[in-house]
Design an enzyme around this catalytic site. Structure first.
Site, PDB file in Angstrom:
ATOM      1  N   GLY A  70     -31.076  -9.846  36.076  1.00 24.37           N
ATOM      2  CA  GLY A  70     -30.391 -10.734  37.008  1.00 24.37           C
ATOM      3  C   GLY A  70     -31.209 -11.920  37.470  1.00 24.37           C
ATOM      4  N   ASN A  71     -32.331 -12.190  36.804  1.00 25.81           N
ATOM      5  CA  ASN A  71     -33.194 -13.300  37.219  1.00 25.81           C
ATOM      6  C   ASN A  71     -32.546 -14.658  36.987  1.00 25.81           C
ATOM      7  OD1 ASN A  71     -35.965 -11.987  37.907  1.00 25.81           O
ATOM      8  ND2 ASN A  71     -35.305 -10.987  36.018  1.00 25.81           N
ATOM      9  N   HIS A  82     -39.878 -14.209  37.017  1.00 18.38           N
ATOM     10  CA  HIS A  82     -38.981 -13.135  36.568  1.00 18.38           C
ATOM     11  C   HIS A  82     -39.232 -11.855  37.374  1.00 18.38           C
ATOM     12  CE1 HIS A  82     -36.207 -13.853  33.260  1.00 18.38           C
ATOM     13  NE2 HIS A  82     -36.131 -12.552  33.046  1.00 18.38           N
ATOM     14  N   SER A  98     -31.838 -17.242  39.902  1.00 20.26           N
ATOM     15  CA  SER A  98     -32.476 -18.566  39.870  1.00 20.26           C
ATOM     16  C   SER A  98     -31.452 -19.672  40.073  1.00 20.26           C
ATOM     17  CB  SER A  98     -33.234 -18.770  38.553  1.00 20.26           C
ATOM     18  OG  SER A  98     -32.343 -18.855  37.455  1.00 20.26           O
ATOM     19  N   ARG A 126     -29.311 -15.473  36.968  1.00 24.07           N
ATOM     20  CA  ARG A 126     -28.275 -15.725  37.966  1.00 24.07           C
ATOM     21  C   ARG A 126     -28.875 -15.966  39.346  1.00 24.07           C
ATOM     22  NH1 ARG A 126     -24.306 -11.775  34.704  1.00 24.07           N
ATOM     23  NH2 ARG A 126     -26.326 -10.978  34.091  1.00 24.07           N
TER      24      ARG A 126
END
Length: 251
Positions: free
Chosen positions: A177-178, A172, A182, A180
């Protein structure tokens, strides 16, 4: 027959009519840009419909009555998606690529934090998993970079893509926005290896999040990787339908 055997049979069948190039490749790219952008944003609470997403991406128009952030998320994801396709030939995913992808997605939302490792701890609703402290992020992302380089060839491409998603989302590294990001880097890994996109429809959000939590709580990655494999298989079947490719024998 396992889901991975089904995927590989379809992969061979699609490969027999390749290469997808020129106008055909652009058609596919545009087709999935709308679907992936809509589904990935919707999982995170974006209120735009798939038709509204299409209007934003193709015409650049805002949607009356919708939050401006939803518009920026859609435009930003479309830019990050286009950037993803510029990295197909590299078969490499670096921390610099990840930062660039996030910057494209997040710049209009929060320019100061776009493409920058977060400077504060994060707590994510729905999980009590403790994410790395900001001081650990550079080291953890360097370790992920090394894992991508050194371990990629040891896994089935679909399994590798799923693991990459899990490892990234557990770090993270960004303030927002992590999820999306990923899904973008997972799909980048898939297309770099010649496989189809894994699109997670919002209706499967609960199952998607549950399999991530199983990895966070129990350390088991198989439920998530199998879930992603099913998504890849569904995309393969759709592509075969669109291009009139016979479905192989899958007994």
């Amino acid at each position: 027959m396992t889901i991975y055997e089904k995927i590989d049979r379809c992969h061979e069948a699609i490969g027999a009519v390749r290469p997808f190039e020129g106008h055909m490749l652009e058609q596919l790219k545009d087709y999935y840009r709308i679907g992936l952008t809509w589904s990935s944003n919707a999982i995170e609470g974006n209120t735009l419909t798939i038709n509204e997403t299409k209007v934003v991406l193709e015409d650049g128009l805002t949607i009356a009555g919708r939050p401006l952030r939803d518009f920026y998320e859609t435009v930003g994801h479309g830019k990050a998606y286009n950037f993803m396709f510029t990295l197909i030939g590299n078969r490499r995913i670096s921390t610099a690529d990840i930062k660039a992808m996030h910057r494209l997605f997040y710049k209009e939302i929060d320019e100061e934090n776009a493409g920058v490792w977060r400077k504060e701890p994060v707590v994510v609703s729905g999980t009590d998993y403790v994410f790395p402290h900001p001081d650990e992020l550079e080291k953890r992302m360097m370790e992920l970079d090394a894992w991508i380089t050194n371990e990629r060839g040891k896994y089935h491409p679909v399994t590798f893509a799923g693991l990459l998603h899990l490892k990234f989302v557990n770090i993270h590294p960004f303030i927002d926005g992590n999820g999306r990001t990923s899904r973008l880097i997972m799909n980048l890994a898939l297309i770099q290896d010649g496989y189809q996109l894994a699109i997670v429809p919002p209706v499967l959000r609960a199952e998607y999040n549950d399999t991530i939590r199983q990895y966070q709580i129990k350390g088991t990655s198989k439920p998530f990787c199998d879930f992603i494999a099913e998504r890849v298989y569904e995309t393969q079947k759709e592509i075969m339908r669109l291009f009139h490719i016979p479905l192989p024998e899958l007994k």
